[in-house]
Design an enzyme around this catalytic site. Sequence first.
Site, PDB file in Angstrom:
ATOM      1  N   ASP A 309       0.831  -1.210   0.000  1.00 44.55           N
ATOM      2  CA  ASP A 309       0.000   0.000   0.000  1.00 44.55           C
ATOM      3  C   ASP A 309       0.867   1.262   0.000  1.00 44.55           C
ATOM      4  O   ASP A 309       2.077   1.215   0.212  1.00 44.55           O
ATOM      5  CB  ASP A 309      -0.899  -0.024   1.241  1.00 44.55           C
ATOM      6  CG  ASP A 309      -1.972   1.056   1.217  1.00 44.55           C
ATOM      7  OD1 ASP A 309      -2.283   1.581   0.124  1.00 44.55           O
ATOM      8  OD2 ASP A 309      -2.525   1.377   2.297  1.00 44.55           O
ATOM      9  N   GLU A 312       2.335   5.073  -4.190  1.00 48.49           N
ATOM     10  CA  GLU A 312       2.325   6.025  -5.321  1.00 48.49           C
ATOM     11  C   GLU A 312       3.618   6.830  -5.372  1.00 48.49           C
ATOM     12  O   GLU A 312       4.029   7.145  -6.493  1.00 48.49           O
ATOM     13  CB  GLU A 312       1.111   6.959  -5.202  1.00 48.49           C
ATOM     14  CG  GLU A 312      -0.229   6.257  -5.357  1.00 48.49           C
ATOM     15  CD  GLU A 312      -0.595   5.342  -4.190  1.00 48.49           C
ATOM     16  OE1 GLU A 312      -0.098   5.611  -3.082  1.00 48.49           O
ATOM     17  OE2 GLU A 312      -1.335   4.372  -4.383  1.00 48.49           O
ATOM     18  N   ASP A 422      -9.237   3.145  -2.679  1.00 46.74           N
ATOM     19  CA  ASP A 422     -10.258   3.592  -1.727  1.00 46.74           C
ATOM     20  C   ASP A 422     -11.535   4.076  -2.403  1.00 46.74           C
ATOM     21  O   ASP A 422     -11.798   5.277  -2.487  1.00 46.74           O
ATOM     22  CB  ASP A 422      -9.680   4.707  -0.852  1.00 46.74           C
ATOM     23  CG  ASP A 422      -8.476   4.224  -0.061  1.00 46.74           C
ATOM     24  OD1 ASP A 422      -8.266   3.002   0.015  1.00 46.74           O
ATOM     25  OD2 ASP A 422      -7.745   5.078   0.472  1.00 46.74           O
TER      26      ASP A 422
HETATM   27  O1  MIG Z   1      -4.171   6.314   4.179  1.00 48.67           O
HETATM   28  O2  MIG Z   1      -3.867   1.156   5.730  1.00 48.67           O
HETATM   29  O3  MIG Z   1      -6.037   2.004   0.255  1.00 48.67           O
HETATM   30  O4  MIG Z   1      -7.038  -0.090   1.795  1.00 48.67           O
HETATM   31  O5  MIG Z   1      -7.136   0.301   4.576  1.00 48.67           O
HETATM   32  C1  MIG Z   1      -4.905   5.136   4.177  1.00 48.67           C
HETATM   33  C2  MIG Z   1      -5.042   1.906   5.800  1.00 48.67           C
HETATM   34  C3  MIG Z   1      -3.999   3.954   4.104  1.00 48.67           C
HETATM   35  C4  MIG Z   1      -5.127   3.014   2.208  1.00 48.67           C
HETATM   36  C5  MIG Z   1      -5.559   1.758   1.558  1.00 48.67           C
HETATM   37  C6  MIG Z   1      -6.627   1.112   2.398  1.00 48.67           C
HETATM   38  C7  MIG Z   1      -6.111   0.849   3.787  1.00 48.67           C
HETATM   39  C8  MIG Z   1      -5.622   2.155   4.408  1.00 48.67           C
HETATM   40  N1  MIG Z   1      -4.619   2.777   3.551  1.00 48.67           N
END
Ligand code: MIG
Length: 664
Positions: A309, A312, A422
């Site tokens: 995660d 980007e 999201d």
């Molecule tokens: O700023 O880890 O897309 O699936 O639950 C949010 C917390 C960070 C973004 C991910 C989401 C996840 C969340 N993350």
Amino acid sequence: MIKKYTFGTPFPTESVVVPVEAGEGMQPYGRISLPEEGSGFTFSYVMDADDIVYGLGEANRGINKRGFIYTSFCSDDPNHLEETVSLYGAHNFIIVSGKAAFGIYIDYPAALTFDIGYTRADELVISCEHADLDFYFIEGENAYQITRQFRKLIGRSYIPPKFAFGFGQSRWGYKTAKDFFDVADGYRSNHIPIDMIYMDIDYMEDYKDFTISEEFPDFPAFVQEMKQKDIRLIPIIDAGVKIEENYDVYEEGVAHNYFCKREDGSDFVGAVWPGETHFPDFFQPEVRAWFGAKYQWLTEQGIEGFWNDMNEPAIFYTPEGIKKIKEQVREFLPKPETKDGVWEMQGRFMNLANSAEDYASFFHNVQGEMVRHDRIHNLYGFQMTRAAGEALQKISPKKRCLLFSRSSYIGMHRYGGIWTGDNKSWWSHLLLNLKMLPSLNMCGFLYVGADLGGFGANTTRELLLRWLALGVFTPLMRNHAAIGTREQECYRFEHVEDFRHIIGVRYRLLPYLYSEYMKAALNDDMYFKPLAFEYPEDAMAANVEDQLMLGGELMIAPVYTQNAKGRYVYLPEEMMYVRFLPDGTLSREIMPKGHHYISVPLNVVPLFIRYGKCIPVAGMAECVAEVDSAHMELVGYEKSSYVLYEDDGYTRNYDLEKHSRTLG
Ligand code: MIG
């Protein structure tokens, strides 16, 4: 036929794996202009009134991309509004399909804009700031054929282990072992099938990658206990590494210059969940090997899957950004109340995150040369997931591992899948999920799925059930929600049997869905297709945006509106309408080509079997290991047969010929 046109000095993205002959000139399609040496690049093409434009992978709006503008710039933006132009992926492949059919892939890792009839209704304009890129031009009979050529160019798609085709539950906020056991029990005691529970950031100690919080004193035992319930735990890994003395990942990274640098050579700082972090410079092979090897710490404790995660990379703010805004606040403070500057200040605070200024302020070491981040921004998530994928191949050369990412670029599809980030508990996002699927497949991303039920905002029972009825067909089938939103684990709603049934259909179809996935992956083919790809001569099919072809046998037509009792469907040929009914039986009805209204109660999964075809259907199972493919019923047209691909589901010994058998 594929031709490649090179402009300037393209960055070696490694998205294409097959060498392509260089073309000359751009005749007969389109016009390329390079206004001045060393400046921007523009490609323009006058579209025919009936041209359809496919592609762009993880992008907003329809299957036909025409009529809007899109920018490839991997963005952590949790508001996927109708006007949103950038999502988490950058997939620069499009096909113009009409009297002429051609595909364009622009291998360029910075911001790139596709104006597809937005500025001028009949004009396609692709533009970017620097004319340093590879432009691939693909000619073919039709859109499907062009896609097949492109897929050959970019290499074989990632193949997950079979358990990853089961259903998974996730929620941001599960913190303790008890939280996870409660979810496991909620599913198992209600006999709702499940194979995976996802661990979001709270399993870590202070959000530090490759640590486990003290809530799990014996993590390997915890992982095993879950496995005994046939549930795999899938932890998240974030891109940012917390700055903290004595934290090994941080210290090693600093010592070896493994982190992204500022212009002055110091380690770049960006704040994310752990507070201030450094970002691993995944463009360096040593950094990929180093960070990737860290995953072993978790695989040794029994973990078999990961989601990457924030890659980007998402940046909440930087110290420089904060410093600047504080100065602006100081200027603002003496101003009279109610006058001027309020909106401006608000805007400044809102724009602290993921700012262009920050992306322009750090550098990657690419073979000794410092390359500014924004010039290669769209590759960061790719390189992170590549690091994991390459390492997992080494850590476990025989066994597959589940891996998917939020950010991506074409080429990453060889290392992992993606989830589409999201979304919200909105009906429009159910439909967006559906429309995105074939575009993702065009770009090589086969193991894909959206957060079922919706991530942000509060879901409803009806929305979740309808969304699950689409999720039944997506390779990644995961219910995920944000912290603070309504709890949406399936057992929290009334009439749990409806959820048991809908998810149960996934498991009854699993041998078929897995078989079609493997065929698509091994043949560089699509798993989901727009109707027009199968019925290119059918003008009506070309306009269908809310039904999809799945594999060689199915058409799906999910319901995506609130309070609907059913929906209209278009059949491009005679098909068999099959409904999986709540009592476990199936209804079958032959329907002629044309338009029909089908009634679809909330607890029914509808599907269509193409004329002359059939699919295998297994009995009920509560986890992938329980699915009995030795005793399956063939559902569909009489005297038809189906070639089933079935392997052990975990080794990397894929072989279409060896593992296929004909049923019927
Ligand atoms: O700023 O880890 O897309 O699936 O639950 C949010 C917390 C960070 C973004 C991910 C989401 C996840 C969340 N993350």
